[in-house]
Write an enzyme that holds these catalytic residues in place. Structure first.
Site, PDB file in Angstrom:
ATOM      1  N   ARG A   1       0.834  -1.204   0.000  1.00  0.00           N
ATOM      2  CA  ARG A   1       0.000   0.000   0.000  1.00  0.00           C
ATOM      3  C   ARG A   1       0.868   1.254   0.000  1.00  0.00           C
ATOM      4  O   ARG A   1       0.566   2.233  -0.699  1.00  0.00           O
ATOM      5  CB  ARG A   1      -0.922  -0.001   1.219  1.00  0.00           C
ATOM      6  CG  ARG A   1      -1.772   1.250   1.316  1.00  0.00           C
ATOM      7  CD  ARG A   1      -2.689   1.219   2.526  1.00  0.00           C
ATOM      8  NE  ARG A   1      -3.518   2.415   2.576  1.00  0.00           N
ATOM      9  CZ  ARG A   1      -4.501   2.608   3.434  1.00  0.00           C
ATOM     10  NH1 ARG A   1      -4.789   1.675   4.332  1.00  0.00           N
ATOM     11  NH2 ARG A   1      -5.198   3.717   3.423  1.00  0.00           N
TER      12      ARG A   1
ATOM     13  N   TYR B   1     -14.341  10.213  -2.070  1.00  0.00           N
ATOM     14  CA  TYR B   1     -13.399   9.772  -3.105  1.00  0.00           C
ATOM     15  C   TYR B   1     -13.498  10.637  -4.372  1.00  0.00           C
ATOM     16  O   TYR B   1     -12.572  10.641  -5.186  1.00  0.00           O
ATOM     17  CB  TYR B   1     -13.637   8.307  -3.458  1.00  0.00           C
ATOM     18  CG  TYR B   1     -13.177   7.367  -2.379  1.00  0.00           C
ATOM     19  CD1 TYR B   1     -11.854   6.938  -2.305  1.00  0.00           C
ATOM     20  CD2 TYR B   1     -14.061   6.915  -1.403  1.00  0.00           C
ATOM     21  CE1 TYR B   1     -11.425   6.097  -1.296  1.00  0.00           C
ATOM     22  CE2 TYR B   1     -13.645   6.068  -0.391  1.00  0.00           C
ATOM     23  CZ  TYR B   1     -12.316   5.664  -0.340  1.00  0.00           C
ATOM     24  OH  TYR B   1     -11.901   4.833   0.666  1.00  0.00           O
TER      25      TYR B   1
ATOM     26  N   CYS C   1     -19.128  -1.948   0.895  1.00  0.00           N
ATOM     27  CA  CYS C   1     -18.300  -0.785   1.225  1.00  0.00           C
ATOM     28  C   CYS C   1     -18.977  -0.039   2.358  1.00  0.00           C
ATOM     29  O   CYS C   1     -20.197  -0.095   2.507  1.00  0.00           O
ATOM     30  CB  CYS C   1     -18.151   0.112  -0.004  1.00  0.00           C
ATOM     31  SG  CYS C   1     -17.139   1.594   0.267  1.00  0.00           S
TER      32      CYS C   1
ATOM     33  N   ASN D   1     -10.599  -4.227  -1.265  1.00  0.00           N
ATOM     34  CA  ASN D   1     -10.492  -3.232  -2.331  1.00  0.00           C
ATOM     35  C   ASN D   1      -9.569  -3.697  -3.462  1.00  0.00           C
ATOM     36  O   ASN D   1      -8.670  -4.503  -3.222  1.00  0.00           O
ATOM     37  CB  ASN D   1      -9.949  -1.917  -1.757  1.00  0.00           C
ATOM     38  CG  ASN D   1     -11.016  -1.124  -1.032  1.00  0.00           C
ATOM     39  OD1 ASN D   1     -12.141  -1.032  -1.484  1.00  0.00           O
ATOM     40  ND2 ASN D   1     -10.661  -0.550   0.102  1.00  0.00           N
TER      41      ASN D   1
ATOM     42  N   HIS E   1     -16.581   3.616  -4.710  1.00  0.00           N
ATOM     43  CA  HIS E   1     -15.693   4.765  -4.532  1.00  0.00           C
ATOM     44  C   HIS E   1     -15.861   5.808  -5.630  1.00  0.00           C
ATOM     45  O   HIS E   1     -14.966   6.622  -5.872  1.00  0.00           O
ATOM     46  CB  HIS E   1     -14.223   4.333  -4.421  1.00  0.00           C
ATOM     47  CG  HIS E   1     -13.920   3.633  -3.132  1.00  0.00           C
ATOM     48  ND1 HIS E   1     -12.652   3.227  -2.770  1.00  0.00           N
ATOM     49  CD2 HIS E   1     -14.730   3.264  -2.100  1.00  0.00           C
ATOM     50  CE1 HIS E   1     -12.698   2.639  -1.583  1.00  0.00           C
ATOM     51  NE2 HIS E   1     -13.954   2.653  -1.162  1.00  0.00           N
TER      52      HIS E   1
END
Length: 421
Positions: free
Chosen positions: A90, A244, A164, A144, A194
């Site tokens: 990440r 987002y 989500c 995700n 998102h």
């Protein structure tokens, strides 16, 4: 009822366990299995999970294992919350795209594509093993990028629903502002994971009074502050975008911010170290307050509600989920995965009808859906050219020089996770 959590060693897990304990009348779990290859983390998380159940008087049994096949054997539902490559991957997803002046984020742009390429093959292998263990088991995906992962699962014929926490977070926030119970707030939530907009906020159900104009008029500043977008933009849009959308509506501003501060991955990694130290305290028997800063707010409530509805034991009749489009948004293919309110029951979710979105939103939805098509193709089949095509199609990239450079960096940073590289 047996539930299995793959990625059970996550620091998220006590949030989920707390929900299972509090909401046991909605979802009577008899056996909860936490599966994770990280033995040390799993021991800490599993110990706290058992103490949470004990404190709240839950009679269910909690099992921890690194054996996936044993963990999913006989499970009625399997929740996926894994992170292939961990926080180190990440961290890379959030940094190398910035070198090209592009958003560094784990679920969208080049970083989101990298995560999809690492994740889809692993999730499909897990799903095949779930299907062999119990073909009737439901798979609930919280991993995700949820839209792409859920589409991979559904196209492979799995009984899967994507989940989500953005929508339930809005529901809770709006309920507080309106002074009503969350169950009374029905969102007209439309888009992709998102990439969503609240085009209506109705009281009492899908046909109730639309109080979105009231929310914007009376609480627009507070909502805008949460989203880190200007109040004037919300007024001009006439809807409430998910946070987002800031990556799209304020791209250059966000890139500037990200270049001047530690990555979210670094913050989360430090938080996880602190949380795991707390989890090792044998006196701790509830989720710590710090966990609220980790992300995933209300994840447990959403997961319990969805699992209960799918397994026939209750749950809310309408829930925001990720599922096949099937004509709901007529400008998208039927097999696109959208995020909308749906009627959910033991046969799965059925999207509720929604008015066709304003072209301002529909155009972006269609653009990102095309990217997701190409991203899934790259995840399933590999190859540098497929990665390049997906990046070129993404509205946050869209220039061939950027797409070329980002392709090289994506492959270089993820080679160990890409069988074809």
């Amino acid at each position: 009822m047996k539930l299995t959590v793959v990625g059970g060693g996550s620091t998220y897990t006590p949030e989920l366990v707390d929900g299972f304990a509090r909401l046991r009348d909605t979802l009577p779990v008899e056996e909860l299995v936490l599966v994770d290859p990280a033995a040390e983390r799993l021991e800490l998380v599993g110990g706290l999970a058992r103490r949470i159940f004990a404190r709240q008087g839950h009679p269910g049994r909690i099992v921890t294992t690194d054996d996936l096949d044993a963990g999913v054997d006989g499970a009625d539902a399997v929740l996926l919350q894994l992170r292939v490559g961990g926080q180190a991957a990440r961290e890379r997803d959030e940094t190398w795209p910035l070198e090209c002046g592009c958003i560094g984020q784990e679920t969208t742009g080049a970083g989101g594509l990298a995560k999809a390429l690492r994740t889809v093959p692993v999730v499909l292998d897990i799903a095949e093993r779930v299907r062999r263990a119990n073909p009737r088991a439901w798979i609930i995906d919280f991993t995700n990028p949820v839209g792409i992962v859920t589409r991979a699962l559904l196209q492979a014929g799995h009984r899967a629903v994507g989940l989500c926490n953005v929508a339930i977070g809005f529901q809770r926030k709006f309920a507080g502002l309106l002074g009503t119970a969350p169950a009374d707030v029905h969102l007209a939530h439309v888009g992709l994971n998102h990439l969503t907009w609240e085009t209506g906020v109705r009281l009492g159900g899908p046909e109730g009074e639309n109080v979105l104009p009231k929310l914007l008029a009376e609480h627009g500043e507070a909502i805008a502050d949460d989203l880190r977008l200007p109040r004037a933009l919300l007024d001009r849009l006439g809807v409430i975008p998910s946070y987002y959308l800031r990556y799209f509506y304020a791209h250059d501003e966000v890139v500037g911010d990200l270049r001047t501060k530690p990555s979210r991955a670094a913050e989360v990694a430090a938080m996880e170290r602190e949380l795991l130290a707390m989890y090792g305290d044998p006196a701790l028997d509830e989720k710590p307050a710090l966990l609220a800063k980790r992300g995933g707010a209300y994840y447990s409530e959403a997961a319990v509600d969805l699992a209960a509805a799918l397994l026939g034991g209750g749950g809310s009749p309408y829930q925001v989920v990720n599922t096949f489009n099937r004509g709901t948004l007529p400008f998208l293919p039927d097999d696109a995965v959208i995020e909308v309110q749906a009627a959910v029951g033991p046969t799965g979710p059925v999207p509720l009808p929604v008015p066709e979105p304003d072209p301002l939103f529909a155009g972006l939805i269609a653009n990102v859906t095309a990217y997701e098509d190409l991203a899934l193709e790259a995840a399933l089949r590999g190859g540098r050219d497929r990665v390049f095509r997906a990046l070129l199609a993404h509205p946050l990239i869209g220039q061939y020089a950027y797409a070329d450079t980002l392709t090289d960096r994506l492959v270089a940073h993820n080679r160990e996770h890409l069988a074809w590289a």
